[in-house]
Design a protein around this motif. Sequence first.
Motif, mmCIF file in Angstrom:
data_model
loop_
_atom_site.group_PDB
_atom_site.id
_atom_site.type_symbol
_atom_site.label_atom_id
_atom_site.label_comp_id
_atom_site.label_asym_id
_atom_site.label_seq_id
_atom_site.Cartn_x
_atom_site.Cartn_y
_atom_site.Cartn_z
ATOM 1 N N ALA A 88 0.838 -1.199 0.000
ATOM 2 C CA ALA A 88 0.000 0.000 0.000
ATOM 3 C C ALA A 88 0.875 1.252 0.000
ATOM 4 O O ALA A 88 1.969 1.281 0.585
ATOM 5 C CB ALA A 88 -0.909 0.002 1.219
ATOM 6 N N MET A 89 0.402 2.281 -0.657
ATOM 7 C CA MET A 89 1.101 3.561 -0.674
ATOM 8 C C MET A 89 1.150 4.143 0.730
ATOM 9 O O MET A 89 0.176 4.061 1.475
ATOM 10 C CB MET A 89 0.387 4.511 -1.628
ATOM 11 N N SER A 90 2.275 4.713 1.115
ATOM 12 C CA SER A 90 2.412 5.275 2.459
ATOM 13 C C SER A 90 1.464 6.453 2.650
ATOM 14 O O SER A 90 1.040 7.105 1.686
ATOM 15 C CB SER A 90 3.850 5.736 2.696
ATOM 16 N N LEU A 91 1.149 6.741 3.901
ATOM 17 C CA LEU A 91 0.248 7.853 4.196
ATOM 18 C C LEU A 91 0.808 9.172 3.689
ATOM 19 O O LEU A 91 0.068 10.022 3.196
ATOM 20 C CB LEU A 91 -0.009 7.937 5.703
ATOM 21 N N LYS A 92 2.128 9.360 3.796
ATOM 22 C CA LYS A 92 2.726 10.618 3.330
ATOM 23 C C LYS A 92 2.439 10.841 1.847
ATOM 24 O O LYS A 92 2.080 11.938 1.426
ATOM 25 C CB LYS A 92 4.231 10.625 3.589
ATOM 26 N N TYR A 93 2.569 9.783 1.057
ATOM 27 C CA TYR A 93 2.311 9.911 -0.373
ATOM 28 C C TYR A 93 0.813 10.041 -0.651
ATOM 29 O O TYR A 93 0.415 10.728 -1.599
ATOM 30 C CB TYR A 93 2.903 8.716 -1.126
ATOM 31 N N LYS A 94 -0.020 9.406 0.158
ATOM 32 C CA LYS A 94 -1.465 9.563 0.005
ATOM 33 C C LYS A 94 -1.890 11.000 0.272
ATOM 34 O O LYS A 94 -2.874 11.486 -0.294
ATOM 35 C CB LYS A 94 -2.214 8.629 0.957
ATOM 36 N N GLY A 95 -1.158 11.693 1.138
ATOM 37 C CA GLY A 95 -1.494 13.071 1.481
ATOM 38 C C GLY A 95 -0.912 14.107 0.548
ATOM 39 O O GLY A 95 -1.084 15.311 0.763
ATOM 40 N N ALA A 96 -0.229 13.650 -0.505
ATOM 41 C CA ALA A 96 0.368 14.577 -1.463
ATOM 42 C C ALA A 96 -0.643 14.994 -2.533
ATOM 43 O O ALA A 96 -1.615 14.281 -2.801
ATOM 44 C CB ALA A 96 1.580 13.925 -2.132
ATOM 45 N N ILE A 97 -0.410 16.143 -3.131
ATOM 46 C CA ILE A 97 -1.186 16.590 -4.293
ATOM 47 C C ILE A 97 -0.505 16.029 -5.534
ATOM 48 O O ILE A 97 0.671 16.319 -5.787
ATOM 49 C CB ILE A 97 -1.258 18.123 -4.352
ATOM 50 N N TRP A 98 -1.242 15.247 -6.317
ATOM 51 C CA TRP A 98 -0.703 14.596 -7.512
ATOM 52 C C TRP A 98 -1.090 15.391 -8.749
ATOM 53 O O TRP A 98 -2.228 15.840 -8.891
ATOM 54 C CB TRP A 98 -1.208 13.151 -7.597
ATOM 55 N N HIS A 99 -0.131 15.550 -9.646
ATOM 56 C CA HIS A 99 -0.295 16.442 -10.787
ATOM 57 C C HIS A 99 -1.485 16.064 -11.660
ATOM 58 O O HIS A 99 -2.270 16.934 -12.074
ATOM 59 C CB HIS A 99 0.984 16.454 -11.626
ATOM 60 N N ASP A 100 -1.661 14.790 -11.963
ATOM 61 C CA ASP A 100 -2.745 14.384 -12.865
ATOM 62 C C ASP A 100 -4.109 14.641 -12.247
ATOM 63 O O ASP A 100 -5.054 15.047 -12.940
ATOM 64 C CB ASP A 100 -2.604 12.911 -13.266
ATOM 65 N N GLU A 101 -4.231 14.437 -10.938
ATOM 66 C CA GLU A 101 -5.507 14.697 -10.263
ATOM 67 C C GLU A 101 -5.799 16.194 -10.211
ATOM 68 O O GLU A 101 -6.953 16.621 -10.367
ATOM 69 C CB GLU A 101 -5.473 14.098 -8.858
ATOM 70 N N PHE A 102 -4.761 16.977 -9.990
ATOM 71 C CA PHE A 102 -4.874 18.436 -9.994
ATOM 72 C C PHE A 102 -5.358 18.923 -11.355
ATOM 73 O O PHE A 102 -6.264 19.769 -11.449
ATOM 74 C CB PHE A 102 -3.501 19.021 -9.659
ATOM 75 N N GLU A 103 -4.778 18.388 -12.428
ATOM 76 C CA GLU A 103 -5.169 18.787 -13.781
ATOM 77 C C GLU A 103 -6.607 18.380 -14.086
ATOM 78 O O GLU A 103 -7.334 19.118 -14.764
ATOM 79 C CB GLU A 103 -4.205 18.178 -14.803
ATOM 80 N N ALA A 104 -7.036 17.238 -13.596
ATOM 81 C CA ALA A 104 -8.414 16.804 -13.813
ATOM 82 C C ALA A 104 -9.400 17.736 -13.116
ATOM 83 O O ALA A 104 -10.483 18.028 -13.643
ATOM 84 C CB ALA A 104 -8.600 15.369 -13.320
ATOM 85 N N LEU A 105 -9.019 18.233 -11.933
ATOM 86 C CA LEU A 105 -9.888 19.156 -11.201
ATOM 87 C C LEU A 105 -10.087 20.449 -11.992
ATOM 88 O O LEU A 105 -11.164 21.066 -11.941
ATOM 89 C CB LEU A 105 -9.287 19.453 -9.821
ATOM 90 N N LYS A 106 -9.069 20.852 -12.763
ATOM 91 C CA LYS A 106 -9.146 22.079 -13.570
ATOM 92 C C LYS A 106 -10.299 22.054 -14.566
ATOM 93 O O LYS A 106 -10.774 23.105 -15.002
ATOM 94 C CB LYS A 106 -7.846 22.274 -14.356
ATOM 95 N N THR A 107 -10.736 20.884 -14.962
ATOM 96 C CA THR A 107 -11.774 20.776 -15.999
ATOM 97 C C THR A 107 -13.173 21.003 -15.441
ATOM 98 O O THR A 107 -14.129 21.075 -16.207
ATOM 99 C CB THR A 107 -11.724 19.394 -16.668
ATOM 100 N N LEU A 108 -13.300 21.102 -14.115
ATOM 101 C CA LEU A 108 -14.605 21.308 -13.488
ATOM 102 C C LEU A 108 -14.848 22.796 -13.249
ATOM 103 O O LEU A 108 -13.930 23.607 -13.319
ATOM 104 C CB LEU A 108 -14.673 20.531 -12.170
ATOM 105 N N LYS A 109 -16.084 23.145 -12.954
ATOM 106 C CA LYS A 109 -16.450 24.534 -12.675
ATOM 107 C C LYS A 109 -16.977 24.662 -11.253
ATOM 108 O O LYS A 109 -17.688 23.776 -10.760
ATOM 109 C CB LYS A 109 -17.508 25.023 -13.669
ATOM 110 N N ALA A 110 -16.634 25.765 -10.605
ATOM 111 C CA ALA A 110 -17.060 25.971 -9.218
ATOM 112 C C ALA A 110 -17.120 27.463 -8.902
ATOM 113 O O ALA A 110 -16.580 28.295 -9.634
ATOM 114 C CB ALA A 110 -16.107 25.262 -8.256
ATOM 115 N N ASP A 111 -17.777 27.776 -7.797
ATOM 116 C CA ASP A 111 -17.839 29.155 -7.298
ATOM 117 C C ASP A 111 -16.749 29.429 -6.265
ATOM 118 O O ASP A 111 -16.200 30.532 -6.195
ATOM 119 C CB ASP A 111 -19.208 29.413 -6.658
#
Length: 231
Positions: free
Chosen positions: A135-158
């Motif tokens: 299993a991935m360590s907790l430290k790495y689970k708590g990191a911001i991952w580039h691909d997930e960050f980029e996917a969030l960019k495609t959504l819209k929010a207030d």
Amino acid sequence: MNPKHKILFAGDPHGDFKPLIAAVHQYKPEAVVLLGDYDLEMPLEVCLQDIVGLTQIWWIAGNHDFETPSKHKHLFDSALADKGLHLKVTEIAGLRIAGLGGIFLGRVWYPPQQPKWRNKQHYLHNQPAHTRHTAMSLKYKGAIWHDEFEALKTLKADILVTHEAPGAHRHGFDVIGELAAAMGVKNIFHGHLHENYAAIVKNNIKVVGVADRAVADLMGNCLVPPLSGLV
């Protein structure tokens, strides 16, 4: 209810939820959003039992929430586990709120440097064979991952809520402001750095830093003063 109080934003509690609980009783918001670093010694719903049922409770995780297995379990296995906002947009009290929990980690991605790994699968595949399937360590689970960050960019929010700060803060990251701009966000609320402040970044996006144990309203007004704490 005053419209600016319909959602409250709580800075890092670090185990002390009394200021948030007091603010909910006083201002009676429709919802509260917690900005990370809970240092939980018991499940989150137990810490907030005085306001469960009085208001909606939403959250993102901070770096402290990945420090130990027990802190992680008390958040991610709590009765409020499904109220996490990380990497998605949720309509709360009539506003679309996006969440980005965790922190930038040099071993994963630390802007403006390039990411070390394309995604979690790329990281795991490049580990030694004897550890590759663990299993991935907790430290790495708590990191911001580039691909997930980029996917969030495609959504819209207030509103965007983050643990890390955008570039408006001297210890912040410009990419968070870029994320907010791509999403059409008007306001960013963040914790982590234990300062109450307001600033403006590009696209006229308002940034509100919420200090540890402090509570802010939708306009960025501090309703509960902060106390000193740990980052």
